[in-house]
Design an enzyme around this catalytic site. Structure first.
Site, PDB file in Angstrom:
ATOM      1  N   GLY A 247      69.799 -21.801  84.035  1.00  0.00           N
ATOM      2  CA  GLY A 247      70.449 -22.723  84.956  1.00  0.00           C
ATOM      3  C   GLY A 247      71.849 -23.178  84.597  1.00  0.00           C
ATOM      4  CD  GLU A 284      62.570 -18.858  81.827  1.00  0.00           C
ATOM      5  OE1 GLU A 284      62.961 -19.023  82.997  1.00  0.00           O
ATOM      6  OE2 GLU A 284      61.399 -19.087  81.469  1.00  0.00           O
ATOM      7  N   PRO A 285      68.500 -17.911  80.211  1.00  0.00           N
ATOM      8  CG  PRO A 285      70.115 -17.615  78.539  1.00  0.00           C
ATOM      9  CD  PRO A 285      68.634 -17.718  78.758  1.00  0.00           C
ATOM     10  N   GLY A 286      70.671 -16.728  82.784  1.00  0.00           N
ATOM     11  CA  GLY A 286      71.088 -15.541  83.522  1.00  0.00           C
ATOM     12  C   GLY A 286      72.591 -15.595  83.739  1.00  0.00           C
ATOM     13  NE  ARG A 287      74.880 -19.396  88.310  1.00  0.00           N
ATOM     14  CZ  ARG A 287      74.650 -19.125  89.611  1.00  0.00           C
ATOM     15  NH1 ARG A 287      75.574 -18.506  90.317  1.00  0.00           N
ATOM     16  NH2 ARG A 287      73.532 -19.496  90.184  1.00  0.00           N
ATOM     17  NE  ARG A 323      76.339 -16.524  93.415  1.00  0.00           N
ATOM     18  CZ  ARG A 323      77.092 -17.594  93.370  1.00  0.00           C
ATOM     19  NH1 ARG A 323      78.413 -17.486  93.460  1.00  0.00           N
ATOM     20  NH2 ARG A 323      76.577 -18.778  93.225  1.00  0.00           N
ATOM     21  CE1 TYR A 327      71.908 -18.610  97.500  1.00  0.00           C
ATOM     22  CE2 TYR A 327      73.559 -17.252  96.429  1.00  0.00           C
ATOM     23  CZ  TYR A 327      72.249 -17.514  96.739  1.00  0.00           C
ATOM     24  OH  TYR A 327      71.269 -16.670  96.266  1.00  0.00           O
ATOM     25  CB  CYS A 354      79.337  -5.487 112.403  1.00  0.00           C
ATOM     26  SG  CYS A 354      80.377  -4.043 112.414  1.00  0.00           S
ATOM     27  CD  GLU A 355      75.662 -10.058 110.286  1.00  0.00           C
ATOM     28  OE1 GLU A 355      75.678 -11.244 110.678  1.00  0.00           O
ATOM     29  OE2 GLU A 355      74.714  -9.290 110.452  1.00  0.00           O
TER      30      GLU A 355
HETATM   31  N1  LLP Z   1      64.491 -18.748  85.027  1.00  0.00           N
HETATM   32  C1  LLP Z   1      63.952 -18.881  86.257  1.00  0.00           C
HETATM   33  C2  LLP Z   1      62.526 -19.156  86.378  1.00  0.00           C
HETATM   34  C3  LLP Z   1      64.769 -18.755  87.393  1.00  0.00           C
HETATM   35  O1  LLP Z   1      64.224 -18.902  88.597  1.00  0.00           O
HETATM   36  C4  LLP Z   1      66.146 -18.458  87.248  1.00  0.00           C
HETATM   37  C5  LLP Z   1      67.011 -18.294  88.414  1.00  0.00           C
HETATM   38  C6  LLP Z   1      66.655 -18.311  85.940  1.00  0.00           C
HETATM   39  C7  LLP Z   1      65.801 -18.472  84.857  1.00  0.00           C
HETATM   40  C8  LLP Z   1      68.097 -17.999  85.672  1.00  0.00           C
HETATM   41  O2  LLP Z   1      68.946 -18.994  86.150  1.00  0.00           O
HETATM   42  P1  LLP Z   1      70.528 -18.952  85.801  1.00  0.00           P
HETATM   43  O3  LLP Z   1      70.655 -19.152  84.325  1.00  0.00           O
HETATM   44  O4  LLP Z   1      71.036 -17.632  86.216  1.00  0.00           O
HETATM   45  O5  LLP Z   1      71.090 -20.050  86.589  1.00  0.00           O
HETATM   46  N2  LLP Z   1      71.174 -16.083  93.621  1.00  0.00           N
HETATM   47  C9  LLP Z   1      71.584 -17.420  93.254  1.00  0.00           C
HETATM   48  C10 LLP Z   1      70.923 -17.895  91.993  1.00  0.00           C
HETATM   49  C11 LLP Z   1      69.405 -17.858  92.050  1.00  0.00           C
HETATM   50  C12 LLP Z   1      68.759 -18.279  90.763  1.00  0.00           C
HETATM   51  C13 LLP Z   1      67.301 -18.083  90.820  1.00  0.00           C
HETATM   52  N3  LLP Z   1      66.613 -18.395  89.615  1.00  0.00           N
HETATM   53  C14 LLP Z   1      73.103 -17.461  93.149  1.00  0.00           C
HETATM   54  O6  LLP Z   1      73.739 -16.445  93.375  1.00  0.00           O
HETATM   55  O7  LLP Z   1      73.693 -18.501  92.872  1.00  0.00           O
END
Ligand code: LLP
Length: 426
Positions: A247, A284-287, A323, A327, A354-355
């Protein structure tokens, strides 16, 4: 030649007029591989990971990259080689982890809708933990594991009912969200998990949302999770690990989220004060690991002046960069080679789909001409992994820059790739 780093993008710099990533000119990459093209910096990913590693120095912690942010195999390989585990949300993501050289034991499986087949596959592979999101899922997992003669390691995702103060579509820890088990149901759910056959309680997890730019929601969620750990352990169910989800936000438009090491310094201060500092942690970092490691290069096709709006039509679209349409998200847009002479004009930067929702940036002052390249920044997370084939557009190619080495990590998708598997009727 002057060289200036782009603020918030430590591996992207303008050298003279030209934008570079790890010192490699983006214009050359676009010439070699075409556009739209995603370009990622390996050094940038590893630097983002290092901030977490510093934050966890001397602690017991596992970083499980939330691969939904960017699931391209070579990106997974970078994190697997750097010692990360993976947070997955489907059987397909498990296949990708294994194909990229990751270990099943380092995988945690989140998501509200795991199928029996996905559970079976994850049990067969021997994943580290199922992050269970409902009581109903717990019952099904118990059945699937028992029938297979296996024991599923489980953690229950708690919905702490904390407002992460982010876009409603990416906030997940409020009562009205579909995610996790309600705070007040958690203890009973753990008791049920402990009693069911085929399950072994190993942890607790939460994830409150995405693109969080402040540490307060984390601290609030942590207090609520720790209260629950105390109650669950008092009921005789040991909690081996505590998973705080992902997050953490990135800089898209002057945002100033805490760095991972600073965030974790404040979280550990609270954990130590409550006597939890020596527990096993997971995140659980993603972004925050990949978002600002990537850009999307696109060519300006046409300029279309209008009475109300000027449009800059580029060859990347909402199918590549979903995105903004989904959003109303902001991505900075930079000319790849800055012009010294032509005038700056305010454009809506749009794609060919085409949107009317197919826009990439609104009201952007740009100095560009047809044939110029632009770089859409902060495109490492939730762009390629959310890309679609809408309008039968092939998905873009991807390149990973590693110092002076440039690797094509995904070929541009062809129409033949897209229609493979389709059948005409006779
Ligand atoms: N763990 C869980 C259970 C999650 O649902 C998520 C993201 C993460 C970890 C990773 O979160 P992060 O560190 O990336 O914020 N498509 C959207 C973001 C959706 C996130 C969904 N869950 C966007 O483009 O902003």
């Amino acid at each position: 030649m002057t060289s200036a780093l782009l603020p918030g993008h430590p591996h992207i710099a303008r050298r003279g007029n030209d934008l570079t990533i790890e010192g490699v000119a983006l214009s050359g990459l676009a010439r070699a591989h075409g556009t739209p093209l995603f370009v990622y910096s390996k050094a940038s990913m590893l630097a983002a990971l290092a901030a977490y590693q510093r934050g966890f120095a001397g602690r017991k912690a596992k970083i499980c990259y939330a691969m939904k942010a960017n699931s391209s195999l070579a990106v997974l390989q970078v994190f697997a080689q750097a010692g990360c585990g993976f947070d997955i949300v489907s059987g397909g993501e498990l296949d990708r982890v294994l194909a990229a050289g990751g270990k099943a034991a380092d995988v945690i499986f989140s998501g509200v809708g795991k199928t029996r087949a996905e559970m079976q596959k994850a049990l067969d592979a021997g994943i580290g933990c199922f992050n269970v999101e409902s009581e109903a899922e717990l019952e099904v997992l118990s059945q699937v594991a028992s029938a297979a003669g296996k024991t599923a390691p489980v953690s229950i995702r708690v919905n702490p009912n904390v407002d992460p103060k982010t876009h409603p579509y990416i906030s997940t820890g409020l009562k009205g969200n579909k995610f996790g088990v309600a705070h007040e149901r958690t203890l009973d759910t753990y008791k049920r998990a402990a009693a069911l056959p085929g399950l072994k309680v190993v942890g607790i997890d939460c994830h409150i949302g995405s693109q969080i730019t402040d540490d307060t929601p984390y601290l609030d969620a942590m207090d609520r999770v720790l209260d629950l750990v105390e109650a669950i352990e008092a009921a005789g169910i040991p909690i081996h690990h505590i998973d705080f989800g992902g997050g953490l936000g990135i800089n898209y438009n002057g945002d100033a989220p805490p760095q991972a090491d600073a965030l974790w310094a404040s979280l550990f201060a609270r954990l130590d004060a409550r006597g939890f500092g020596d527990r096993q942690f997971m995140v659980e970092p993603g972004r925050s690991l990949v978002g600002n490691a990537g850009v999307c290069l696109s060519e300006v096709l046409y300029l279309k002046p209008g009475e109300q709006k000027n449009f800059c039509i580029i060859d990347a679209a909402m199918n590549d960069l979903p995105r903004p349409a989904m959003y109303q998200a902001f991505h900075a847009i930079e000319p790849v080679s800055a012009r010294d002479t032509a005038p700056v004009v305010t454009y809506d930067v749009v794609g060919p789909v085409c949107e009317s929702g197919d826009w990439i940036g609104r009201d952007r002052p740009l100095n560009v001409q047809p044939g110029d390249l632009v770089a859409v920044l902060s495109a490492g997370a939730y762009c390629m992994s959310m890309a679609s084939n809408y309008n039968t557009r092939g998905r873009a190619a991807e390149v990973l820059v590693d110092g002076d080495r440039v690797h094509l990590i995904r070929e541009r998708e062809t129409t033949a790739d897209q229609i493979r598997g389709e059948r005409l009727v006779s």
